[in-house]
Design a protein around this motif. Structure first.
Motif, PDB file in Angstrom:
ATOM      1  N   VAL A 190       0.885  -1.067  -0.184  1.00 28.68           N
ATOM      2  CA  VAL A 190      -0.071  -0.021  -0.081  1.00 28.68           C
ATOM      3  C   VAL A 190       0.937   1.082   0.073  1.00 28.68           C
ATOM      4  N   GLY A 191       0.503   2.154  -0.784  1.00 31.86           N
ATOM      5  CA  GLY A 191       1.379   3.444  -0.909  1.00 31.86           C
ATOM      6  C   GLY A 191       1.043   4.262   0.176  1.00 31.86           C
ATOM      7  N   THR A 192       1.981   4.915   0.621  1.00 28.98           N
ATOM      8  CA  THR A 192       1.767   5.785   2.075  1.00 28.98           C
ATOM      9  C   THR A 192       2.353   7.096   1.769  1.00 28.98           C
ATOM     10  N   ASN A 193       1.947   8.189   2.312  1.00 32.83           N
ATOM     11  CA  ASN A 193       2.397   9.612   2.114  1.00 32.83           C
ATOM     12  C   ASN A 193       2.024  10.130   3.460  1.00 32.83           C
ATOM     13  N   ASP A 194       3.255  10.370   4.149  1.00 33.06           N
ATOM     14  CA  ASP A 194       3.643  10.833   5.731  1.00 33.06           C
ATOM     15  C   ASP A 194       4.577  12.100   5.610  1.00 33.06           C
ATOM     16  N   ILE A 195       4.356  12.852   6.713  1.00 33.44           N
ATOM     17  CA  ILE A 195       5.145  14.134   6.784  1.00 33.44           C
ATOM     18  C   ILE A 195       5.532  13.703   8.445  1.00 33.44           C
ATOM     19  N   TRP A 196       6.824  13.562   8.642  1.00 33.38           N
ATOM     20  CA  TRP A 196       7.364  13.315   9.812  1.00 33.38           C
ATOM     21  C   TRP A 196       8.127  14.767  10.393  1.00 33.38           C
ATOM     22  N   THR A 197       8.130  14.861  11.395  1.00 33.85           N
ATOM     23  CA  THR A 197       8.902  16.036  11.904  1.00 33.85           C
ATOM     24  C   THR A 197       9.937  15.729  13.213  1.00 33.85           C
ATOM     25  N   PHE A 198      11.268  16.057  12.797  1.00 34.25           N
ATOM     26  CA  PHE A 198      12.266  15.908  13.733  1.00 34.25           C
ATOM     27  C   PHE A 198      12.783  17.172  14.365  1.00 34.25           C
ATOM     28  N   THR A 199      13.097  17.005  15.605  1.00 27.84           N
ATOM     29  CA  THR A 199      13.562  18.142  16.564  1.00 27.84           C
ATOM     30  C   THR A 199      14.863  17.877  17.276  1.00 27.84           C
ATOM     31  N   ARG A 200      15.687  18.941  17.509  1.00 27.95           N
ATOM     32  CA  ARG A 200      16.728  18.927  18.125  1.00 27.95           C
ATOM     33  C   ARG A 200      17.255  20.249  18.856  1.00 27.95           C
ATOM     34  N   GLU A 201      17.633  20.164  20.070  1.00 28.07           N
ATOM     35  CA  GLU A 201      18.266  21.425  20.462  1.00 28.07           C
ATOM     36  C   GLU A 201      19.611  21.694  19.752  1.00 28.07           C
ATOM     37  N   ILE A 202      19.807  22.807  18.980  1.00 28.70           N
ATOM     38  CA  ILE A 202      20.998  23.018  18.309  1.00 28.70           C
ATOM     39  C   ILE A 202      22.302  22.933  19.185  1.00 28.70           C
ATOM     40  N   ARG A 203      22.256  23.434  20.359  1.00 26.11           N
ATOM     41  CA  ARG A 203      23.482  23.528  21.083  1.00 26.11           C
ATOM     42  C   ARG A 203      23.619  22.644  22.195  1.00 26.11           C
ATOM     43  N   SER A 204      22.778  21.688  22.087  1.00 27.17           N
ATOM     44  CA  SER A 204      22.761  20.523  23.140  1.00 27.17           C
ATOM     45  C   SER A 204      23.979  19.341  22.724  1.00 27.17           C
ATOM     46  N   ALA A 205      24.525  18.874  23.926  1.00 24.42           N
ATOM     47  CA  ALA A 205      25.436  18.026  23.580  1.00 24.42           C
ATOM     48  C   ALA A 205      25.134  16.771  23.142  1.00 24.42           C
ATOM     49  N   ASP A 206      23.823  16.394  23.119  1.00 16.00           N
ATOM     50  CA  ASP A 206      22.995  15.365  22.564  1.00 16.00           C
ATOM     51  C   ASP A 206      22.798  15.529  21.184  1.00 16.00           C
ATOM     52  N   PRO A 207      23.676  14.685  20.169  1.00 17.12           N
ATOM     53  CA  PRO A 207      23.589  15.058  18.786  1.00 17.12           C
ATOM     54  C   PRO A 207      22.116  14.417  18.496  1.00 17.12           C
ATOM     55  N   ASN A 208      21.353  13.547  19.022  1.00 20.03           N
ATOM     56  CA  ASN A 208      20.335  12.903  18.661  1.00 20.03           C
ATOM     57  C   ASN A 208      19.134  13.992  18.398  1.00 20.03           C
ATOM     58  N   TRP A 209      18.552  13.585  17.062  1.00 21.71           N
ATOM     59  CA  TRP A 209      17.275  14.327  16.591  1.00 21.71           C
ATOM     60  C   TRP A 209      16.077  13.302  17.017  1.00 21.71           C
ATOM     61  N   LYS A 210      15.004  13.604  17.500  1.00 20.87           N
ATOM     62  CA  LYS A 210      13.929  12.936  17.766  1.00 20.87           C
ATOM     63  C   LYS A 210      12.638  13.169  16.856  1.00 20.87           C
ATOM     64  N   LEU A 211      11.923  12.291  16.657  1.00 22.83           N
ATOM     65  CA  LEU A 211      10.589  12.305  16.231  1.00 22.83           C
ATOM     66  C   LEU A 211       9.564  12.921  16.872  1.00 22.83           C
ATOM     67  N   SER A 212       9.172  14.250  16.492  1.00 23.53           N
ATOM     68  CA  SER A 212       8.422  15.054  17.464  1.00 23.53           C
ATOM     69  C   SER A 212       6.996  15.201  16.769  1.00 23.53           C
ATOM     70  N   GLU A 213       6.598  14.586  15.662  1.00 23.74           N
ATOM     71  CA  GLU A 213       5.154  14.846  15.060  1.00 23.74           C
ATOM     72  C   GLU A 213       5.008  13.893  14.076  1.00 23.74           C
ATOM     73  N   THR A 214       3.911  13.161  13.670  1.00 28.33           N
ATOM     74  CA  THR A 214       3.778  12.668  12.425  1.00 28.33           C
ATOM     75  C   THR A 214       2.355  12.943  11.900  1.00 28.33           C
ATOM     76  N   ASP A 215       2.187  12.847  10.642  1.00 28.41           N
ATOM     77  CA  ASP A 215       0.784  13.236  10.116  1.00 28.41           C
ATOM     78  C   ASP A 215       0.836  12.858   8.533  1.00 28.41           C
ATOM     79  N   GLU A 216      -0.264  12.621   8.103  1.00 20.85           N
ATOM     80  CA  GLU A 216      -0.518  12.543   6.828  1.00 20.85           C
ATOM     81  C   GLU A 216      -0.145  13.378   5.697  1.00 20.85           C
ATOM     82  N   ALA A 217       0.302  13.060   4.729  1.00 16.65           N
ATOM     83  CA  ALA A 217       0.472  14.338   3.658  1.00 16.65           C
ATOM     84  C   ALA A 217      -0.426  14.343   3.092  1.00 16.65           C
TER      85      ALA A 217
END
Length: 217
Positions: A190-217
């Motif tokens: 099945v074809g899917t179309n999604d929009i996922w948003t990733f967030t990160r604090e730029i100056r954080s020592a933690d380099p990880n980005w986290k998934l903060s929102e999901t939605d259908e495109a």
């Protein structure tokens, strides 16, 4: 250069892995063997490579990876963090897309907590709990990611947000507690179309980005 980290992803850095966060999707890839928590802790979701700096040309050269509407936002991110590299970020995001989906499909709450912010994690866990209460399990496979493109980017103070549109083909089967197929088919993706948003604090020592929102495109 950022790499949306989450396991051992894409060619050199991670092998990544939602049915739709709240039933928004029906896709899916076979479950890989789970990794110990201490091993997963060694990887990062979006990991910058400090030895190389990106430039404004990163936007110009990333043809097809950024929509025109997102260009200014991406330039702002690069100005704030010279390690942000568009092609590598998109590659990392693809890995993260796969990894989150697979963790959700197999009900891996620990891994979802590592990859998602609290709100998204809570939504996934609610859906997993409902599935388990019904005695259902998912046998899903992410067939392919046809396209991944940055559609929006912004920098609000120290918080960077990047939204990507994913076009993918997913095959899905839902089974009951006796193993009987309740819905879906592994032969019809099945074809899917999604929009996922990733967030990160730029100056954080933690380099990880986290998934903060999901939605259908």
């Amino acid at each position: 250069m950022y790499v949306i980290v989450i396991l051992a992803m894409i060619a050199g850095f991670l092998a990544m892995r939602l049915y739709s966060v709240l039933g928004k999707r029906t896709g899916h890839e076979q479950e890989p063997a789970p990794r110990p928590a201490d091993e997963r802790a060694k990887v990062t979701v979006l990991q910058p490579r400090p030895t190389t700096e990106a430039t404004g040309d990163s936007v110009r050269l990333a043809e097809g990876l950024i929509t025109p509407a997102a260009e200014n936002g991406v330039r702002a991110l690069i100005a704030a963090d010279r390690t942000f590299d568009v092609p590598q970020f998109v590659d990392g995001a693809k890995g993260a897309y796969r990894m989150v989906l697979e963790a959700f499909w197999r009900g891996d709450r620990e891994e979802l907590a590592w990859l998602c912010d609290d709100d998204v994690r809570a939504s996934f866990e609610e859906a997993i709990a409902a599935r388990e209460a019904d005695g259902h399990s998912l046998e899903n496979r992410l067939v392919r990611i046809e396209k991944a493109q940055i559609v929006e980017a912004s920098l609000n103070g120290r918080i960077a947000e990047v939204a990507l549109r994913f076009e993918a083909d997913i095959a899905a089967i839902t089974r009951d507690r006796d193993g009987n197929v309740v819905a879906g088919s592994m032969t019809d993706a099945v074809g899917t179309n999604d929009i996922w948003t990733f967030t990160r604090e730029i100056r954080s020592a933690d380099p990880n980005w986290k998934l903060s929102e999901t939605d259908e495109a």
